[in-house]
Design an enzyme around this catalytic site. Structure first.
Site, PDB file in Angstrom:
ATOM      1  N   GLY A 135      22.348  -6.554  15.894  1.00  0.00           N
ATOM      2  CA  GLY A 135      23.588  -6.731  16.634  1.00  0.00           C
ATOM      3  C   GLY A 135      23.790  -5.582  17.597  1.00  0.00           C
ATOM      4  N   LYS A 136      24.893  -4.850  17.428  1.00  0.00           N
ATOM      5  CA  LYS A 136      25.252  -3.749  18.349  1.00  0.00           C
ATOM      6  C   LYS A 136      25.462  -4.295  19.751  1.00  0.00           C
ATOM      7  CE  LYS A 136      23.471   0.619  16.523  1.00  0.00           C
ATOM      8  NZ  LYS A 136      24.531   1.451  16.843  1.00  0.00           N
ATOM      9  N   HIS A 137      26.243  -5.349  19.847  1.00  0.00           N
ATOM     10  CA  HIS A 137      26.585  -5.901  21.151  1.00  0.00           C
ATOM     11  C   HIS A 137      27.823  -6.793  20.994  1.00  0.00           C
ATOM     12  CE1 HIS A 137      23.682  -8.976  19.509  1.00  0.00           C
ATOM     13  NE2 HIS A 137      24.753  -9.685  19.731  1.00  0.00           N
ATOM     14  N   ALA A 138      28.322  -7.228  22.126  1.00  0.00           N
ATOM     15  CA  ALA A 138      29.365  -8.265  22.152  1.00  0.00           C
ATOM     16  C   ALA A 138      28.925  -9.295  23.175  1.00  0.00           C
ATOM     17  CB  ALA A 138      30.711  -7.650  22.536  1.00  0.00           C
ATOM     18  N   HIS A 162      29.779  -6.490  17.357  1.00  0.00           N
ATOM     19  CA  HIS A 162      29.374  -6.719  15.963  1.00  0.00           C
ATOM     20  C   HIS A 162      28.029  -6.064  15.661  1.00  0.00           C
ATOM     21  CE1 HIS A 162      28.199 -10.262  18.381  1.00  0.00           C
ATOM     22  NE2 HIS A 162      27.088 -10.281  17.650  1.00  0.00           N
TER      23      HIS A 162
END
Ligand code: T46
Length: 148
Positions: free
Chosen positions: A62-65, A110
């Site tokens: 993840g580590k993005h939107a 997230h």
């Protein structure tokens, strides 16, 4: 399982919430869980993908939107921790119930971590894969969330 168990860990971040699927328990023959678009998830499902073979419990995904994409994420085997951030509020949710998903609305940062052995994630998404919809810089995300 107590049906009210779903409320054990309330979701405080914006643009999220729980989705509880119908789960048919066939005893020794296992369980069958059903996801229907518009009935169980609040959008048309154009894509389903799953993530498995997570070999490392220190892995982070993840580590993005997303600008526009809406998704619901499930942990259909094992467990992991889902970290959510709407730009103002952050929280971590332990994902371990195969029929209880969490909505990843637009502009919701997230991360997924602390994967158990044999963990399998299943995600229903409102649109086809489009890299231009990703916000992979946290600073850019904060800016977009503020402008929202
Ligand atoms: C998300 C979380 C929950 C594709 O080519 N097609 C696809 O449909 C997807 C989902 C990914 N990819 C490619 C893009 C990357 O080269 O697969 C690679 C790994 O994707 P990513 O690093 O984005 O994987 P995660 O686990 O960090 O994120 C995924 C989804 O991409 C994302 O939309 O919200 O799961």
């Amino acid at each position: 399982m107590d049906p009210h168990d779903i409320h054990v860990q309330d979701i405080h971040v914006a643009r999220s919430g729980y989705v509880e699927l119908t789960k048919i328990n066939d005893g020794h023959d296992g369980n069958l869980c059903v996801l229907e678009q518009h009935r169980d998830v609040p959008f048309e499902v154009k894509r389903i993908y799953y993530i498995n073979n997570l070999e490392n419990c220190v892995s982070i995904r993840g580590k993005h939107a997303h600008h526009e994409l809406e998704q619901v994420i499930f942990c259909i085997n094992g467990s992991f921790v889902l970290k959510l951030d709407d730009g103002e509020t952050q929280q971590e949710i332990l994902m371990y119930r195969d029929h209880v998903g969490v909505v990843l609305g637009r502009l919701l940062w997230h991360e997924m971590h602390s994967f158990s052995t044999g963990c399998v994630l299943l995600i229903a998404a409102s649109d086809y894969y489009d890299e231009s919809d990703y916000i992979r810089s946290y600073d850019d995300f904060l800016q977009c969330a503020r402008d929202h």
